[in-house]
Design a protein around this motif. Structure first.
Motif, PDB file in Angstrom:
ATOM      1  N   SER A 145      -4.551   7.537   5.043  1.00  0.00           N
ATOM      2  CA  SER A 145      -5.542   6.933   5.933  1.00  0.00           C
ATOM      3  C   SER A 145      -5.570   5.415   5.833  1.00  0.00           C
ATOM      4  O   SER A 145      -5.959   4.729   6.783  1.00  0.00           O
ATOM      5  CB  SER A 145      -6.938   7.502   5.635  1.00  0.00           C
ATOM      6  N   ALA A 146      -5.171   4.853   4.690  1.00  0.00           N
ATOM      7  CA  ALA A 146      -5.227   3.394   4.504  1.00  0.00           C
ATOM      8  C   ALA A 146      -3.896   2.715   4.802  1.00  0.00           C
ATOM      9  O   ALA A 146      -3.742   1.521   4.547  1.00  0.00           O
ATOM     10  CB  ALA A 146      -5.649   3.079   3.071  1.00  0.00           C
ATOM     11  N   LEU A 147      -2.927   3.468   5.366  1.00  0.00           N
ATOM     12  CA  LEU A 147      -1.587   2.935   5.570  1.00  0.00           C
ATOM     13  C   LEU A 147      -1.281   2.725   7.050  1.00  0.00           C
ATOM     14  O   LEU A 147      -1.910   3.330   7.920  1.00  0.00           O
ATOM     15  CB  LEU A 147      -0.545   3.890   4.974  1.00  0.00           C
ATOM     16  N   ASP A 148      -0.307   1.865   7.331  1.00  0.00           N
ATOM     17  CA  ASP A 148       0.157   1.668   8.699  1.00  0.00           C
ATOM     18  C   ASP A 148       0.793   2.946   9.224  1.00  0.00           C
ATOM     19  O   ASP A 148       1.255   3.791   8.449  1.00  0.00           O
ATOM     20  CB  ASP A 148       1.181   0.535   8.761  1.00  0.00           C
ATOM     21  N   VAL A 149       0.862   3.054  10.549  1.00  0.00           N
ATOM     22  CA  VAL A 149       1.359   4.284  11.168  1.00  0.00           C
ATOM     23  C   VAL A 149       2.793   4.586  10.746  1.00  0.00           C
ATOM     24  O   VAL A 149       3.141   5.734  10.437  1.00  0.00           O
ATOM     25  CB  VAL A 149       1.265   4.187  12.712  1.00  0.00           C
ATOM     26  N   SER A 150       3.650   3.572  10.730  1.00  0.00           N
ATOM     27  CA  SER A 150       5.044   3.797  10.350  1.00  0.00           C
ATOM     28  C   SER A 150       5.162   4.248   8.897  1.00  0.00           C
ATOM     29  O   SER A 150       5.976   5.122   8.565  1.00  0.00           O
ATOM     30  CB  SER A 150       5.864   2.524  10.572  1.00  0.00           C
ATOM     31  N   GLY A 176       0.806  -1.213   0.000  1.00  0.00           N
ATOM     32  CA  GLY A 176       0.000   0.000   0.000  1.00  0.00           C
ATOM     33  C   GLY A 176       0.842   1.266   0.000  1.00  0.00           C
ATOM     34  O   GLY A 176       0.542   2.236  -0.711  1.00  0.00           O
ATOM     35  N   GLY A 177       1.912   1.276   0.804  1.00  0.00           N
ATOM     36  CA  GLY A 177       2.767   2.458   0.861  1.00  0.00           C
ATOM     37  C   GLY A 177       3.477   2.719  -0.451  1.00  0.00           C
ATOM     38  O   GLY A 177       3.600   3.869  -0.891  1.00  0.00           O
ATOM     39  N   GLN A 178       3.944   1.654  -1.113  1.00  0.00           N
ATOM     40  CA  GLN A 178       4.605   1.810  -2.409  1.00  0.00           C
ATOM     41  C   GLN A 178       3.621   2.284  -3.471  1.00  0.00           C
ATOM     42  O   GLN A 178       3.967   3.099  -4.328  1.00  0.00           O
ATOM     43  CB  GLN A 178       5.246   0.483  -2.824  1.00  0.00           C
ATOM     44  N   ARG A 179       2.395   1.785  -3.423  1.00  0.00           N
ATOM     45  CA  ARG A 179       1.372   2.235  -4.373  1.00  0.00           C
ATOM     46  C   ARG A 179       1.095   3.724  -4.204  1.00  0.00           C
ATOM     47  O   ARG A 179       0.916   4.452  -5.190  1.00  0.00           O
ATOM     48  CB  ARG A 179       0.083   1.441  -4.183  1.00  0.00           C
ATOM     49  N   GLN A 180       1.058   4.163  -2.935  1.00  0.00           N
ATOM     50  CA  GLN A 180       0.800   5.583  -2.716  1.00  0.00           C
ATOM     51  C   GLN A 180       1.959   6.436  -3.228  1.00  0.00           C
ATOM     52  O   GLN A 180       1.753   7.539  -3.741  1.00  0.00           O
ATOM     53  CB  GLN A 180       0.559   5.852  -1.226  1.00  0.00           C
ATOM     54  N   ARG A 181       3.174   5.919  -3.139  1.00  0.00           N
ATOM     55  CA  ARG A 181       4.325   6.623  -3.703  1.00  0.00           C
ATOM     56  C   ARG A 181       4.194   6.725  -5.225  1.00  0.00           C
ATOM     57  O   ARG A 181       4.568   7.740  -5.826  1.00  0.00           O
ATOM     58  CB  ARG A 181       5.630   5.901  -3.335  1.00  0.00           C
ATOM     59  N   GLN A 185       6.421   7.978   6.969  1.00  0.00           N
ATOM     60  CA  GLN A 185       7.323   8.077   5.830  1.00  0.00           C
ATOM     61  C   GLN A 185       6.715   8.918   4.708  1.00  0.00           C
ATOM     62  O   GLN A 185       7.381   9.775   4.119  1.00  0.00           O
ATOM     63  CB  GLN A 185       7.653   6.677   5.306  1.00  0.00           C
ATOM     64  N   ILE A 186       5.438   8.655   4.407  1.00  0.00           N
ATOM     65  CA  ILE A 186       4.767   9.387   3.327  1.00  0.00           C
ATOM     66  C   ILE A 186       4.620  10.869   3.684  1.00  0.00           C
ATOM     67  O   ILE A 186       4.864  11.748   2.843  1.00  0.00           O
ATOM     68  CB  ILE A 186       3.386   8.766   3.023  1.00  0.00           C
ATOM     69  N   ILE A 187       4.222  11.157   4.931  1.00  0.00           N
ATOM     70  CA  ILE A 187       4.056  12.548   5.358  1.00  0.00           C
ATOM     71  C   ILE A 187       5.381  13.300   5.278  1.00  0.00           C
ATOM     72  O   ILE A 187       5.447  14.433   4.770  1.00  0.00           O
ATOM     73  CB  ILE A 187       3.492  12.609   6.796  1.00  0.00           C
ATOM     74  N   ASN A 188       6.448  12.691   5.777  1.00  0.00           N
ATOM     75  CA  ASN A 188       7.760  13.344   5.730  1.00  0.00           C
ATOM     76  C   ASN A 188       8.228  13.550   4.293  1.00  0.00           C
ATOM     77  O   ASN A 188       8.858  14.567   3.980  1.00  0.00           O
ATOM     78  CB  ASN A 188       8.789  12.520   6.507  1.00  0.00           C
ATOM     79  N   MET A 189       7.900  12.592   3.411  1.00  0.00           N
ATOM     80  CA  MET A 189       8.259  12.751   2.005  1.00  0.00           C
ATOM     81  C   MET A 189       7.504  13.912   1.376  1.00  0.00           C
ATOM     82  O   MET A 189       8.071  14.715   0.621  1.00  0.00           O
ATOM     83  CB  MET A 189       7.973  11.456   1.245  1.00  0.00           C
ATOM     84  N   ILE A 233      -6.448  16.879   2.979  1.00  0.00           N
ATOM     85  CA  ILE A 233      -7.714  16.439   3.559  1.00  0.00           C
ATOM     86  C   ILE A 233      -7.448  15.226   4.438  1.00  0.00           C
ATOM     87  O   ILE A 233      -6.832  14.251   3.993  1.00  0.00           O
ATOM     88  CB  ILE A 233      -8.717  16.089   2.447  1.00  0.00           C
ATOM     89  N   SER A 234      -7.904  15.271   5.690  1.00  0.00           N
ATOM     90  CA  SER A 234      -7.611  14.165   6.595  1.00  0.00           C
ATOM     91  C   SER A 234      -8.578  14.140   7.771  1.00  0.00           C
ATOM     92  O   SER A 234      -9.195  15.151   8.117  1.00  0.00           O
ATOM     93  CB  SER A 234      -6.171  14.282   7.106  1.00  0.00           C
ATOM     94  N   HIS A 235      -8.699  12.937   8.385  1.00  0.00           N
ATOM     95  CA  HIS A 235      -9.420  12.795   9.656  1.00  0.00           C
ATOM     96  C   HIS A 235      -8.465  12.884  10.840  1.00  0.00           C
ATOM     97  O   HIS A 235      -8.896  13.145  11.955  1.00  0.00           O
ATOM     98  CB  HIS A 235     -10.118  11.424   9.718  1.00  0.00           C
ATOM     99  N   ASP A 236      -7.199  12.634  10.579  1.00  0.00           N
ATOM    100  CA  ASP A 236      -6.203  12.554  11.648  1.00  0.00           C
ATOM    101  C   ASP A 236      -5.714  13.955  12.008  1.00  0.00           C
ATOM    102  O   ASP A 236      -4.929  14.562  11.269  1.00  0.00           O
ATOM    103  CB  ASP A 236      -5.043  11.670  11.188  1.00  0.00           C
ATOM    104  N   LEU A 237      -6.159  14.462  13.148  1.00  0.00           N
ATOM    105  CA  LEU A 237      -5.817  15.830  13.540  1.00  0.00           C
ATOM    106  C   LEU A 237      -4.335  15.984  13.849  1.00  0.00           C
ATOM    107  O   LEU A 237      -3.764  17.060  13.649  1.00  0.00           O
ATOM    108  CB  LEU A 237      -6.657  16.245  14.752  1.00  0.00           C
ATOM    109  N   SER A 238      -3.701  14.930  14.355  1.00  0.00           N
ATOM    110  CA  SER A 238      -2.278  15.017  14.649  1.00  0.00           C
ATOM    111  C   SER A 238      -1.467  15.172  13.361  1.00  0.00           C
ATOM    112  O   SER A 238      -0.480  15.917  13.322  1.00  0.00           O
ATOM    113  CB  SER A 238      -1.818  13.782  15.428  1.00  0.00           C
ATOM    114  N   VAL A 239      -1.879  14.484  12.296  1.00  0.00           N
ATOM    115  CA  VAL A 239      -1.214  14.613  10.999  1.00  0.00           C
ATOM    116  C   VAL A 239      -1.434  16.013  10.435  1.00  0.00           C
ATOM    117  O   VAL A 239      -0.505  16.652   9.928  1.00  0.00           O
ATOM    118  CB  VAL A 239      -1.726  13.542  10.015  1.00  0.00           C
ATOM    119  N   VAL A 240      -2.659  16.510  10.535  1.00  0.00           N
ATOM    120  CA  VAL A 240      -2.981  17.854  10.052  1.00  0.00           C
ATOM    121  C   VAL A 240      -2.164  18.900  10.795  1.00  0.00           C
ATOM    122  O   VAL A 240      -1.641  19.846  10.197  1.00  0.00           O
ATOM    123  CB  VAL A 240      -4.501  18.128  10.200  1.00  0.00           C
ATOM    124  N   LYS A 241      -2.039  18.734  12.106  1.00  0.00           N
ATOM    125  CA  LYS A 241      -1.259  19.687  12.901  1.00  0.00           C
ATOM    126  C   LYS A 241       0.206  19.659  12.497  1.00  0.00           C
ATOM    127  O   LYS A 241       0.887  20.690  12.508  1.00  0.00           O
ATOM    128  CB  LYS A 241      -1.409  19.356  14.390  1.00  0.00           C
TER     129      LYS A 241
END
Length: 358
Positions: free
Chosen positions: A196-201, A170-175, A205-209, A224-232
């Motif tokens: 949202s469909a990926l594991d936390v780790s 899933g992570g590679q597909r998103q890349r 990686q995707i967010i930092n990229m 666009i996200s549900h995760d407020l910590s990611v948005v912050k």
């Protein structure tokens, strides 16, 4: 770095400006085919975003976040139902499809489901390079080297070029999806819940990229996200949506440290604090989300708000600037003059209702 970008762009015109945007879907028609009932997915949204910054959009499922992003990019067959969109100072809502196609390379989208948005019949190289070749971003001579450079930028190995989407995680597909968007050298990228469909780790990686690519390429994000910590973590400004409308908007610091709207307060109170000694002041909302087909009169949130006043039941609150750069749609922040005017308006509404019952 993000603060430096914001300071440099404070005096610039916004890259994207959305003014009173609406998008309705027909859910019922008369015998003669005339629309008689609409689902108000996006209902009068306004915001602007400057180049090199990130706008985070949060809200409950079904509030219209993804529909707003798709409407901006005109991914629906029908045009929007109201409002205007300005990109780089140019009004684009009145453009024909052929004229808008010339702008598409500058405005790209990363979809929520990385597998559903990738063609299983195309290799990774074809997926990333097809649109770049179509729009003349690269010629056939330099095609292979260009695609490999984009893949490398997104953390994809060169030997992935001839492989198919089903061979990846899933992570590679998103890349791959991110590389496909960046191959067109866009100015604006709308990220529709990309982690949202990926594991936390893998999410980290995707967010930092994405943050690194923003700094390197000068990108502008709507995240666009549900995760407020990611948005912050990723956003410079934050918008909060409820039932198709923007209820609060401002800088990340203002939204998280000086929350104004009761809905935003309830939303943020649901975020767990990683400290067992901190007592959670959870705000429990009563009732269910009203139907966007038949939204309540007055303020849309008044049926679930514990601070509801009489004016909330009759009059929709104005979306206005409460503090410097901090916008909110709530009657709690009305001026005395506005309250007096609303009282007169409520009296008239009650008289009309009483006369109609007679």
């Amino acid at each position: 770095m993000d603060k430096e970008i914001i300071n440099q762009t404070n005096n610039q015109e916004p890259l994207l400006k959305v003014d009173n945007l609406s998008k309705y879907f027909v859910v019922a028609r008369s015998f003669f085919g005339k629309p008689i009932k609409h689902l108000k997915a996006v209902d009068g949204i306004s915001f602007s975003i400057k180049k090199g910054t990130t706008l985070g959009i949060v809200g409950e499922s079904g509030c219209g976040k993804s529909t707003m992003g798709r409407t901006i990019l005109r991914l629906y067959d029908e045009k929007h139902d109201g409002g205007e969109i300005y990109f780089n100072g140019k009004e684009i809502t009145s453009l024909s499809n052929r004229e808008f196609d010339k702008l598409r390379p500058n405005m790209q989208m990363i979809f929520q489901d990385p597998y559903a948005s990738l063609s299983p019949r195309l290799t990774v190289g074809e997926i990333i390079g097809e649109s770049a070749l179509q729009h003349g971003i690269v010629d056939k001579k330099n095609y292979h080297d260009y695609i490999l450079s984009v893949m490398d930028m997104c953390g994809l190995q060169p030997h992935y070029f001839e492989r198919y989407p089903h061979e990846f995680s899933g992570g590679q597909r998103q890349r791959i999806c991110i590389a496909r968007a960046l191959a067109l050298k866009p100015d604006l990228v709308i990220c529709d819940e990309p982690v949202s469909a990926l594991d936390v780790s893998i999410q980290a990686q995707i967010i930092n990229m994405l943050i690194d690519l923003k700094r390197t390429l000068g990108l502008t994000y709507i995240f666009i996200s549900h995760d407020l910590s990611v948005v912050k973590h990723i956003s410079d400004e934050v918008g909060v949506m409820y039932l198709g409308s923007m209820v609060e908007y401002g800088s990340k610091e203002e939204i998280f440290n000086n929350t104004l709207h009761p809905y935003t307060q309830a939303l943020f109170s649901a975020v767990p604090v990683p400290n067992p000694h901190v007592k959670m002041n959870r705000v429990i909302l009563k009732g269910d989300i009203p139907s966007p087909v038949n939204p309540p009169k007055g303020g849309k949130f008044h049926t679930r708000c514990d601070k509801c006043m009489e004016v909330c039941e009759y009059i929709r609150p104005k979306y206005k600037e409460v503090n410097n750069g901090h916008f909110c749609a709530c009657h709690l922040y009305n001026s005395e003059e506005e309250n007096l005017a609303f009282n007169d308006e409520i009296a008239k509404i009650k008289e009309e209702e009483a006369s109609s019952k007679k």
